[in-house]
Design a protein around this motif. Structure first.
Motif, PDB file in Angstrom:
ATOM      1  N   GLU A 154      11.028  -4.392  -7.668  1.00 33.02           N
ATOM      2  CA  GLU A 154      10.349  -3.132  -7.312  1.00 33.02           C
ATOM      3  C   GLU A 154      10.850  -2.777  -5.920  1.00 33.02           C
ATOM      4  O   GLU A 154      11.211  -3.667  -5.143  1.00 33.02           O
ATOM      5  CB  GLU A 154       8.823  -3.317  -7.264  1.00 33.02           C
ATOM      6  CG  GLU A 154       8.181  -3.526  -8.627  1.00 33.02           C
ATOM      7  CD  GLU A 154       6.691  -3.864  -8.551  1.00 33.02           C
ATOM      8  OE1 GLU A 154       6.111  -3.841  -7.439  1.00 33.02           O
ATOM      9  OE2 GLU A 154       6.109  -4.149  -9.602  1.00 33.02           O
ATOM     10  N   GLU A 162       6.279   1.769  -8.964  1.00 34.79           N
ATOM     11  CA  GLU A 162       5.147   0.939  -9.416  1.00 34.79           C
ATOM     12  C   GLU A 162       3.826   1.544  -8.992  1.00 34.79           C
ATOM     13  O   GLU A 162       2.860   1.564  -9.761  1.00 34.79           O
ATOM     14  CB  GLU A 162       5.268  -0.489  -8.862  1.00 34.79           C
ATOM     15  CG  GLU A 162       4.302  -1.494  -9.503  1.00 34.79           C
ATOM     16  CD  GLU A 162       2.906  -1.501  -8.921  1.00 34.79           C
ATOM     17  OE1 GLU A 162       1.960  -1.853  -9.644  1.00 34.79           O
ATOM     18  OE2 GLU A 162       2.735  -1.130  -7.743  1.00 34.79           O
ATOM     19  N   GLU A 163       3.776   2.033  -7.754  1.00 30.86           N
ATOM     20  CA  GLU A 163       2.533   2.599  -7.220  1.00 30.86           C
ATOM     21  C   GLU A 163       2.229   3.918  -7.929  1.00 30.86           C
ATOM     22  O   GLU A 163       3.015   4.856  -7.843  1.00 30.86           O
ATOM     23  CB  GLU A 163       2.669   2.867  -5.710  1.00 30.86           C
ATOM     24  CG  GLU A 163       3.053   1.654  -4.872  1.00 30.86           C
ATOM     25  CD  GLU A 163       1.904   0.691  -4.631  1.00 30.86           C
ATOM     26  OE1 GLU A 163       0.777   0.981  -5.063  1.00 30.86           O
ATOM     27  OE2 GLU A 163       2.150  -0.349  -3.997  1.00 30.86           O
ATOM     28  N   CYS A 209       3.000  -2.462   0.657  1.00 27.84           N
ATOM     29  CA  CYS A 209       2.753  -3.324  -0.513  1.00 27.84           C
ATOM     30  C   CYS A 209       3.869  -4.357  -0.625  1.00 27.84           C
ATOM     31  O   CYS A 209       3.868  -5.185  -1.536  1.00 27.84           O
ATOM     32  CB  CYS A 209       2.623  -2.498  -1.792  1.00 27.84           C
ATOM     33  SG  CYS A 209       1.613  -3.297  -3.063  1.00 27.84           S
ATOM     34  N   HIS A 219       5.064 -11.099  -6.128  1.00 30.04           N
ATOM     35  CA  HIS A 219       4.518 -10.081  -5.219  1.00 30.04           C
ATOM     36  C   HIS A 219       4.080 -10.734  -3.910  1.00 30.04           C
ATOM     37  O   HIS A 219       3.377 -11.740  -3.945  1.00 30.04           O
ATOM     38  CB  HIS A 219       3.322  -9.388  -5.876  1.00 30.04           C
ATOM     39  CG  HIS A 219       3.027  -8.041  -5.293  1.00 30.04           C
ATOM     40  ND1 HIS A 219       2.631  -7.866  -3.984  1.00 30.04           N
ATOM     41  CD2 HIS A 219       3.101  -6.807  -5.834  1.00 30.04           C
ATOM     42  CE1 HIS A 219       2.467  -6.581  -3.751  1.00 30.04           C
ATOM     43  NE2 HIS A 219       2.745  -5.908  -4.855  1.00 30.04           N
ATOM     44  N   HIS A 229       7.116  -4.127  -1.404  1.00 37.51           N
ATOM     45  CA  HIS A 229       8.045  -4.081  -2.534  1.00 37.51           C
ATOM     46  C   HIS A 229       9.494  -4.310  -2.105  1.00 37.51           C
ATOM     47  O   HIS A 229      10.337  -4.600  -2.945  1.00 37.51           O
ATOM     48  CB  HIS A 229       7.881  -2.777  -3.314  1.00 37.51           C
ATOM     49  CG  HIS A 229       6.537  -2.657  -3.997  1.00 37.51           C
ATOM     50  ND1 HIS A 229       6.191  -1.629  -4.820  1.00 37.51           N
ATOM     51  CD2 HIS A 229       5.455  -3.490  -3.976  1.00 37.51           C
ATOM     52  CE1 HIS A 229       4.947  -1.812  -5.273  1.00 37.51           C
ATOM     53  NE2 HIS A 229       4.484  -2.929  -4.754  1.00 37.51           N
TER      54      HIS A 229
HETATM   55 ZN   LIG Z   1       2.632  -3.834  -5.036  1.00 35.85          ZN
END
Ligand SMILES: [Zn+2]
Ligand SMILES: [Zn+2]
Length: 388
Positions: free
Chosen positions: A83, A129-130, A94, A154, A96
């Motif tokens: 990601e 992804e978000e 996040c 992750h 990624h």
């Molecule tokens: Zn994430």
């Protein structure tokens, strides 16, 4: 033992890629791109894979920033998921960048074991992804058809072999009432905002009596035109989430009843739509998770069981996990008090702890690939997936 020797080889390969991987993660961090616009990140990651001898296909599933990079032809095919989308304003809050780069590092390190043991490895570039759920499109387009197992790591504040993710559905609702002068002729009006407020109150009552792992939350997107006009229209968007699809279906009905009841009480007409892109819950393959856990522990990390305190969300990896045996473990890159989706977490992704998390994630995935290619392992993984 040959397995141990091969694991040592993949660790050395990641170590030899160290500087380039860290640079790639920093570059993606410094150039945050939001979902489906990750042009730089997709270009950099695919160039790295091409240089590493992978056959790269871009624009998978009609998504310009999705890609598939393959090494080897044989089965089983191991997918490492990348990601690389960022959050608006917060950048890589996040982490990624770490997900994307650990996948390509593990991919390049796995070439050697594919040459020795057979099988094949595919690095899947999964954009957006978000919120946008790029993997949902990729699953629908059959991008995972030839894949036997899928791994994605992750960044987090804990090392965990599995992560739960909630099934989620989005509901859009509208109430239609009748406008009137709010002081002059209020008795002629039908108040669509009151209908919405009643529905909120009903949902707040419902929330006391649902499972602790379910979530219902929403916002009002239209609440009327002016305070002296009885609102003729109101609108809201809600998310309903649960740990499994059965409970989600039950909750969706109970949530709708809150709106239906408000419609009867207020006289405002209800219209609603469930968006047709539901997020599936995460189906963790425990055989695969057990192997990953051992490998991560062998790198000196303290691995804890999934802890709901680390938060429950939804991810499009859930949809992948319904069609392919999958894991979605986490790697610690920051202290517990740092929250995901914050600038502090974005900064942690390019700290020393972030870099070491990136390298350990790549190592643990490539070491798990060694295990997957041992005789009998893939059968156990498949058996568990089929519920056998
Ligand atoms: Zn994430
Ligand atoms: Zn996120």
């Amino acid at each position: 033992m040959e397995t141990e020797k091969l694991k040592l080889d993949v660790k050395r390969s990641i170590q030899s890629q160290r500087e380039r991987l860290i640079q790639l993660s920093v570059d993606i961090h410094d150039n945050p791109e939001s979902g489906f616009k990750e042009e730089k990140a997709a270009t950099w990651l695919t160039s790295y894979l091409e240089d590493g001898g992978f056959h790269v296909e871009r624009g998978v599933a009609g998504l310009p920033t999705a890609f598939r990079a393959i090494y080897g032809q044989e089965s089983p095919r191991i997918a490492l998921l990348a990601e690389y989308d960022a959050l608006p304003k917060i950048g890589h809050g996040c982490g990624h960048n770490i997900i994307g780069v650990s996948a390509v590092g593990a991919g390049v390190a796995s070439k050697h074991i594919i040459d020795r043991l057979g099988g094949s490895v595919v690095v899947m570039g999964t954009p957006g992804e978000e919120v946008l759920g790029g993997k949902i499109d990729m699953v629908k387009a059959g991008a995972f058809k030839e894949v036997d197992v899928a791994m994605i790591v992750h960044p987090d504040t804990r090392n965990m072999p599995t992560e739960e993710a909630l099934a989620a559905s989005t509901l859009e609702v509208e109430f239609f009432g009748r406008p009137a002068h709010a002081a002059g002729q209020p008795h002629k009006g039908i108040n669509a905002l009151d209908a919405m407020v009643l529905a909120f109150t009903a949902i707040n009552s419902l929330r006391q009596h649902i499972r602790g792992d379910a979530r219902i939350h929403g916002i009002i997107t239209d609440g009327g035109e002016a305070p002296n006009i009885v609102p003729a229209h109101s609108a809201a968007t809600f998310l309903v989430r649960a740990l499994d699809d059965d409970y989600l279906a039950e909750l969706k009905d109970r949530v709708l009843n809150c709106f239906r009841g408000a419609s009867v009480a207020s006289g405002a007409r209800l219209e609603y739509r469930w968006k047709n892109r539901p997020y599936a819950p995460m189906k963790n393959n425990m055989t695969l998770a057990g192997l990953f856990r051992q490998n991560l522990e062998s790198l000196g990390r303290n691995v804890e069981d999934f802890d709901p305190r680390s938060g429950l969300g939804s991810t499009d990896m859930g949809n992948v996990s319904q069609v392919v045996p999958s894991i979605h473990p986490t790697i610690a890159i920051a202290p517990h008090e740092v929250l995901l989706h914050t600038p502090e977490f974005a900064a942690a992704t390019v700290s020393e702890a972030g870099h070491s998390g990136l390298l350990d994630a790549a190592k643990a995935m490539a070491m798990t690939a060694v295990d997957i290619l041992q005789p009998g392992t893939i059968d156990k993984i498949r058996q568990e997936f089929r519920g056998g």
